[in-house]
Design a protein around this motif. Structure first.
Motif, mmCIF file in Angstrom:
data_model
loop_
_atom_site.group_PDB
_atom_site.id
_atom_site.type_symbol
_atom_site.label_atom_id
_atom_site.label_comp_id
_atom_site.label_asym_id
_atom_site.label_seq_id
_atom_site.Cartn_x
_atom_site.Cartn_y
_atom_site.Cartn_z
ATOM 1 N N THR A 166 -3.373 -6.801 -43.422
ATOM 2 C CA THR A 166 -2.331 -7.120 -44.145
ATOM 3 C C THR A 166 -2.675 -6.814 -45.516
ATOM 4 O O THR A 166 -4.400 -7.297 -45.882
ATOM 5 C CB THR A 166 -1.043 -7.623 -44.456
ATOM 6 N N VAL A 189 4.531 -5.968 -35.640
ATOM 7 C CA VAL A 189 5.515 -5.568 -36.613
ATOM 8 C C VAL A 189 6.080 -6.814 -36.950
ATOM 9 O O VAL A 189 6.248 -7.508 -38.117
ATOM 10 C CB VAL A 189 6.740 -5.575 -35.308
ATOM 11 N N SER A 235 4.749 -5.666 -40.930
ATOM 12 C CA SER A 235 6.400 -5.377 -41.273
ATOM 13 C C SER A 235 7.090 -6.605 -41.567
ATOM 14 O O SER A 235 8.053 -7.060 -42.515
ATOM 15 C CB SER A 235 7.238 -4.412 -40.537
ATOM 16 N N ALA A 274 11.774 -1.678 -35.036
ATOM 17 C CA ALA A 274 10.239 -0.920 -35.513
ATOM 18 C C ALA A 274 9.720 -0.854 -34.850
ATOM 19 O O ALA A 274 8.086 -0.061 -34.618
ATOM 20 C CB ALA A 274 9.813 -2.381 -36.559
ATOM 21 N N ASP A 325 6.928 2.140 -34.454
ATOM 22 C CA ASP A 325 5.649 2.074 -34.434
ATOM 23 C C ASP A 325 4.664 3.237 -33.486
ATOM 24 O O ASP A 325 3.789 3.747 -33.142
ATOM 25 C CB ASP A 325 4.794 0.698 -34.144
#
Ligand SMILES: NC(=O)c1ccc[n+]([C@@H]2O[C@H](COP(=O)([O-])OP(=O)(O)OC[C@H]3O[C@@H](n4cnc5c(N)ncnc54)[C@H](OP(=O)(O)O)[C@@H]3O)[C@@H](O)[C@H]2O)c1
Length: 282
Positions: free
Chosen positions: A128, A177, A181, A267, A271
């Motif tokens: 990330t 996720v 996320s 979520a 994806d």
């Protein structure tokens, strides 16, 4: 050669010099293990290429083929919708010595292998942008040919935070996720903390600091007392019939866990849908 030496000497390329590539490059440089001269980048937009290579003091290659030629490990950091268009014309430039590390969301290891049959060492890496502060979870899946290189690859990825090997597919999706996320989900909670404090007269600056400190404290204690389960840590801060107990009882009555579970599942489904939408050109 030990893993650190290997990382120190590895020639690292980035195809695409956008947001994520820059966060990863920042982590590599800040690690002090990787030197700027060993990093080469390309980008579709030449102005951005020039700006990023100047900002990070890394090399810029004129073409993707030139970058591949110069690199031992090539990070593919283009948007998923640009992936096939980017790789198809240069697939032949890769050989069996290269490690190909795709950062693209939704494109499986299997699809990458099909697209680049000349390079058996393929990684799917999901960091990330928290990589730039060395706090990313870095989930990665790899082909069997990567196995002998696992120690230096893990050392390299650990410069961004916590490197976690997973199987491609459901495991990769779940960690994506929860961790990628997940940062967005935690911000949703933090926004509520902030608002609550401001609504009750705490100034904005203090509210922000208190919110951050509270989340940091919970995370740090859970990280520090690794042998204590999170539910046990929670029990330690709850007195029967006390203030925290009243709030928690209400959270459970309102089925907060169910709401989170449904949100995580939604979520994960998204994806999967996005992955199916990215198809190779014929
Ligand atoms: N951002 C995140 O937090 C995050 C997290 C996990 C995974 N990812 C993945 O990381 C990848 C990159 O995302 P991003 O947010 O960094 O996107 P981005 O900022 O748009 O960066 C992508 C870069 O790739 C360049 N590019 C496109 N085609 C190219 C080509 N053929 N040759 C060389 N460069 C090319 C683009 O150039 P232009 O300047 O011309 O647009 C752009 O600078 C995506 O696949 C995404 O799924 C991102």
């Amino acid at each position: 050669m030990i893993a650190r030496d290997h990382v120190q000497n590895a020639k690292i390329g980035f195809i695409g010099a956008g947001n994520l590539a820059q966060a990863v490059i920042r982590a590599f440089i800040d690690s002090k293990i990787i030197s700027r001269e060993n990093i080469t980048i390309t980008n579709r937009n030449e102005k951005k290429l020039e700006r990023v290579s100047q900002e990070f003091q890394v090399r810029a290659a004129k073409t993707n083929e030139e970058l591949i030629e110069r690199s031992d490990i090539v990070f593919i950091a283009v948007k998923p919708q640009d992936f096939y268009q980017c790789i198809e014309p240069i697939a032949q430039a890769f050989n069996e010595d290269h490690v190909v590390a795709s950062l693209a969301a939704g494109i499986s290891l299997q699809s990458i292998q099909k697209l680049i049959p000349s390079a058996p060492k393929v990684l799917r890496v999901m960091p990330t942008t928290a990589a730039k502060i060395k706090k990313s979870v870095v989930a990665f899946a790899y082909t069997p040919a990567v196995q002998p290189h696992l120690s230096w690859v893990t050392e390299l990825l650990s410069t961004m935070g916590l490197a976690v090997p997973v199987e491609d597919g459901e495991m990769m999706r779940s960690i994506l996720v929860a961790a990628s996320s997940g940062i967005g989900f935690v911000y949703e909670l933090m926004m509520y903390w902030n608002e609550w404090l401001e609504e009750h007269g705490i100034d904005a600056q203090t509210a922000r600091k208190v919110t951050v400190q509270t989340f940091e404290a919970a995370a740090a204690m859970a990280g520090h007392e690794r042998d204590t389960s999170i539910s046990e840590l929670q029990r330690k801060v709850v007195s029967p019939k006390g203030v925290t107990a009243a709030g928690l009882d209400s959270m459970r009555e309102l089925e907060i866990e169910r709401a989170l579970r449904i949100s995580f599942e939604k979520a994960a489904l998204r994806d999967q849908e996005l992955g199916q939408m990215i198809v190779p050109r014929n």
